[in-house]
Design a protein around this motif. Structure first.
Motif: not given
Length: 111
Positions: A13-40
């Motif tokens: 929620s905090k990242l969303e309020k700060q304008g971070y963009a949500v990427g597509k669903l991907t797998k992390g290093k440990a194999g679990g699913y998640g999203w990369v949220n990024s700004n500049s």
């Protein structure tokens, strides 16, 4: 004395309020699913918090913490719980990054 640098976790929620963009669903290093949220200049990996998702009118998937998908018969599941559960997300929404804060767990910095 040895100094340690700890990664600062953030809430989705905090990242969303700060304008971070949500990427597509991907797998992390440990194999679990998640999203990369990024700004500049920063990126966070936010883990998937949902354990079930609707795929179609007839099918659902169970999602393990290790990233394994298990097919679930939707009719059987809904008969057991008494009907559709509006809190269960659509798999297509999760895949495309259209997520609700309840579907997202902890967010940790990506290097």
């Amino acid at each position: 004395m040895i100094g340690f640098a700890f990664a600062q976790a953030e809430s989705f929620s905090k990242l969303e309020k700060q304008g971070y963009a949500v990427g597509k669903l991907t797998k992390g290093k440990a194999g679990g699913y998640g999203w990369v949220n990024s700004n500049s200049n920063k990126r966070f990996f936010c883990r998937l918090n949902a354990s079930l998702a609707y795929v179609s009118k007839k099918e659902m998937v169970g999602i393990t913490s290790s990233g394994r998908l298990i097919k679930v018969d939707r009719a059987t599941f809904e008969a057991r719980i008494g009907g559709p559960d509006p809190s269960i997300p659509q798999w297509s929404d999760l895949q495309s990054g259209r997520v609700k804060p309840d579907d997202v767990g902890t967010c940790t910095p990506v290097r």
